[in-house]
Scaffold this motif. Structure first.
Motif, PDB file in Angstrom:
ATOM      1  N   ASP A  93      37.430  33.044  44.045  1.00 11.87           N
ATOM      2  CA  ASP A  93      37.413  33.850  42.813  1.00 11.87           C
ATOM      3  C   ASP A  93      37.771  35.304  43.084  1.00 11.87           C
ATOM      4  O   ASP A  93      37.805  36.119  42.161  1.00 11.87           O
ATOM      5  CB  ASP A  93      36.017  33.838  42.169  1.00 11.87           C
ATOM      6  N   ASP A  96      31.652  35.939  44.139  1.00 10.85           N
ATOM      7  CA  ASP A  96      30.626  35.028  44.635  1.00 10.85           C
ATOM      8  C   ASP A  96      29.802  35.674  45.748  1.00 10.85           C
ATOM      9  O   ASP A  96      28.564  35.573  45.751  1.00 10.85           O
ATOM     10  CB  ASP A  96      31.263  33.712  45.103  1.00 10.85           C
ATOM     11  N   GLU A 144      43.402  32.989  46.500  1.00 10.80           N
ATOM     12  CA  GLU A 144      42.998  33.317  45.132  1.00 10.80           C
ATOM     13  C   GLU A 144      43.369  32.178  44.191  1.00 10.80           C
ATOM     14  O   GLU A 144      44.508  31.738  44.126  1.00 10.80           O
ATOM     15  CB  GLU A 144      43.664  34.614  44.673  1.00 10.80           C
ATOM     16  N   THR A 145      42.368  31.710  43.467  1.00  9.74           N
ATOM     17  CA  THR A 145      42.580  30.604  42.543  1.00  9.74           C
ATOM     18  C   THR A 145      43.337  31.080  41.308  1.00  9.74           C
ATOM     19  O   THR A 145      42.980  32.096  40.704  1.00  9.74           O
ATOM     20  CB  THR A 145      41.224  30.006  42.130  1.00  9.74           C
ATOM     21  N   PHE A 201      42.455  33.143  38.120  1.00  6.08           N
ATOM     22  CA  PHE A 201      41.251  32.464  37.673  1.00  6.08           C
ATOM     23  C   PHE A 201      40.353  33.370  36.839  1.00  6.08           C
ATOM     24  O   PHE A 201      39.801  32.945  35.816  1.00  6.08           O
ATOM     25  CB  PHE A 201      40.473  31.929  38.881  1.00  6.08           C
ATOM     26  N   GLU A 202      40.200  34.615  37.281  1.00 11.36           N
ATOM     27  CA  GLU A 202      39.283  35.508  36.564  1.00 11.36           C
ATOM     28  C   GLU A 202      39.791  35.822  35.163  1.00 11.36           C
ATOM     29  O   GLU A 202      39.000  36.076  34.263  1.00 11.36           O
ATOM     30  CB  GLU A 202      39.058  36.805  37.354  1.00 11.36           C
ATOM     31  N   TRP A 233      38.830  32.768  33.232  1.00 12.21           N
ATOM     32  CA  TRP A 233      37.375  32.619  33.177  1.00 12.21           C
ATOM     33  C   TRP A 233      36.717  33.700  32.330  1.00 12.21           C
ATOM     34  O   TRP A 233      35.903  33.411  31.450  1.00 12.21           O
ATOM     35  CB  TRP A 233      36.849  32.692  34.623  1.00 12.21           C
ATOM     36  N   VAL A 257      36.115  24.861  41.130  1.00 15.54           N
ATOM     37  CA  VAL A 257      36.605  26.163  41.571  1.00 15.54           C
ATOM     38  C   VAL A 257      35.690  26.843  42.589  1.00 15.54           C
ATOM     39  O   VAL A 257      36.091  27.829  43.207  1.00 15.54           O
ATOM     40  CB  VAL A 257      36.865  27.101  40.365  1.00 15.54           C
ATOM     41  N   SER A 258      34.462  26.344  42.768  1.00 17.32           N
ATOM     42  CA  SER A 258      33.610  26.912  43.821  1.00 17.32           C
ATOM     43  C   SER A 258      33.597  25.971  45.020  1.00 17.32           C
ATOM     44  O   SER A 258      34.214  26.246  46.048  1.00 17.32           O
ATOM     45  CB  SER A 258      32.182  27.143  43.310  1.00 17.32           C
ATOM     46  N   CYS A 306      36.493  22.996  33.851  1.00 19.05           N
ATOM     47  CA  CYS A 306      37.197  22.847  35.129  1.00 19.05           C
ATOM     48  C   CYS A 306      37.343  21.374  35.494  1.00 19.05           C
ATOM     49  O   CYS A 306      38.394  20.944  35.990  1.00 19.05           O
ATOM     50  CB  CYS A 306      36.445  23.581  36.238  1.00 19.05           C
TER      51      CYS A 306
END
Lengths: 330, 330
Positions: B39, B51, B141-142, B159-160, B163, B208-209, B249
């Motif tokens: 993330d 995270d 980086e996702t 991703f951010e 999200w 994603v984690s 997800c």
């Protein structure tokens, strides 16, 4: 359209430019400010440009007039965090609002923008009424040679460490502009000097502000070649600095802390020096003849920047000197 | 000395680890947390690791429990400045205290420290009681593939952005881990898995984690080779995520949002999957036989992390499962 270019350091230069801006407001006048960048530093991974920011905040109406530097309504929450992590210099506190500027600047620089482009982006937020130009896009950082009392050996520390941490209380042996050999003034800064109708040298520190600025390769030549009269304003009044710690800097280069000594140090432009004319304070009026004997036209007027109106009057006196020089030359 | 290694995402992982830490407090137990870094992002020139920071703040007693993320007592003065300069993402507000962490981290990274070394420096300030290890020092980086409604074409966003800006409300077609081909898990992370007595998979986002973490080259092999039992805790309860937006997800990768579907997705380690055992919530007790039929030992216990004591009880249940697996194997 009249083009006025001011060579300036930080807070003193900013206040002088603010007075000038008020003076010419409503007339067809463009002001360019070529600012010293020699006080710049990397701190906590961020690019800090004290003089550019002092000018931006002062002209943007966001400076802390009571404290004399930084942003009004400032807080220091982030700095406390950096201290807790052991990052940065604990004696160099970065305000939260000020950090916004440093983060934005660093982000733009990392994106590949020059300091000039970055400054244009940052100043677009504010209504400055002037064009703010860093003298160079290269990193030139002033270091101070001091002597270790214990060891008797000399060493270099960053100017800001000497200035902020030691309050200029440790004798300086010399100032070293790191990176200046490979630096070059920007085309914008050179053009601002070359195309000016008047060049004013603000009452900034003659050594670490104006001295560094003029030493950037390209500036001296532009000053030599411009057809504009170059008028300086003394930052010293009766042996005292209007603000800041100029005497400690002047001592290091063997110049007395008087208006006439600084005029002599700058030198007459006709003799390869920096200035055509020089404004001193009323209290230094008796030094006028000696200064004029050096080929520097000189007037004595009140030079304390007590408020914007008083500062505007100083700027007006400087412009009158420029007009006299032009009339004399024409 | 017992070594417990937890694979964790952000807030959910942090809370689980806090419960575990309380549970083993006073016993001869060392906890290593291998954290997802997928993330992470560069924002306004700063390296932000959501995270790692969620774990650091939660275990350091500095997280905002009411809001569910970030620092308690947070303010946003610097972010307002960045907005005014047009720097960063206006929808991704960085708190002032949080920015202290990002500035410190970025400064250390720019000095050449690895993310692992940087994390060690940052966590030294806090009394975490665990060793916090980013899964990799490389930047992975996702990104999320979404379909533009107007154009009908797909594109990748960070991703951010998906999200935080879109609240995962735009259907995700796929998740892409940019940089993963050339990434490698750190030796510290691999060693934490290989030398553990128990490996726990926190109730974090399975895609994603945990999904990203396990996809980092080196992690799957370490999980395959470790002699420790690997026990996972379901982040889904009766088709709902304990927190976060896991269903959005899971939908993207065609997995149902149930505890048993995620168990099947992770797979039995004996069959080349991720986990030896799986904890589901009491309300999902009827799925236990089907999960065990896949070769995954399964218990049903209360899984809502309503407070630290409830979370400690979950961690205790996970450790009991590990003990059973060891007894069974021995």
């Amino acid at each position: 359209m009249r083009n006025i270019t001011v060579l300036a350091g930080g807070v003193g230069g900013a206040r002088f430019v603010r007075g000038l801006r008020d003076l010419v407001d409503g007339s067809d006048t463009s002001i360019s400010v070529v600012a010293n960048t020699g006080d710049d530093l990397w701190l906590a991974g961020l690019r800090v440009c004290p003089d550019l920011d002092s000018i931006m905040y002062t002209l943007g109406g966001a400076s802390d007039e009571g404290r004399g530097w930084g942003r009004v309504g400032e807080s220091e929450r982030v700095s406390a965090e950096l201290d807790a992590y052991g990052i940065g210099w604990p004696w160099f506190t970065l305000g939260d609002l000020d950090l916004g500027t440093h983060i934005a600047r660093t982000s733009l620089l990392r994106d590949g923008l020059t300091l000039t482009e970055t400054t244009a982006r940052l100043t677009a937020r504010w209504d400055l009424g002037v064009r703010l130009l860093p003298v160079t896009d290269h990193e030139v950082e002033t270091h101070v040679e001091i002597v270790d009392a214990d060891e008797g050996t000399s060493r270099l520390i960053h100017f800001e460490e000497w200035w902020v941490r030691h309050r200029a209380g440790v004798p300086a042996r010399a100032f070293v502009q790191r990176g200046i050999e490979s630096a070059r003034a920007t085309e914008s800064a050179i053009d601002a000097v070359r195309s000016a109708d008047v060049v004013l040298v603000a009452p900034s520190n003659p050594v670490v502000s104006i001295g560094t600025l003029v030493a950037i390769p390209g500036v001296a030549e532009a000053l030599h070649r411009t057809v504009a009269p170059v008028v300086g304003v003394s930052p010293l009044i009766g042996g005292r600095a209007v603000r800041g710690m100029a005497p400690a800097c002047l001592a290091a280069i063997g110049v007395d802390s008087t208006a006439s000594a600084v005029a002599a140090h700058y030198g007459a432009r006709a003799a390869g020096g920096l200035i055509d004319a020089w404004l001193v304070d009323d209290s230094d009026a008796d030094s006028v003849p000696a200064i004029e004997a050096r080929g520097i036209r000189c007037h004595a007027v009140p030079l304390w920047m007590t408020d914007v109106a008083a500062t505007s009057a100083m700027a007006a006196a400087a412009l009158r000197l420029a007009d006299e020089l032009r009339a004399h030359a024409g």
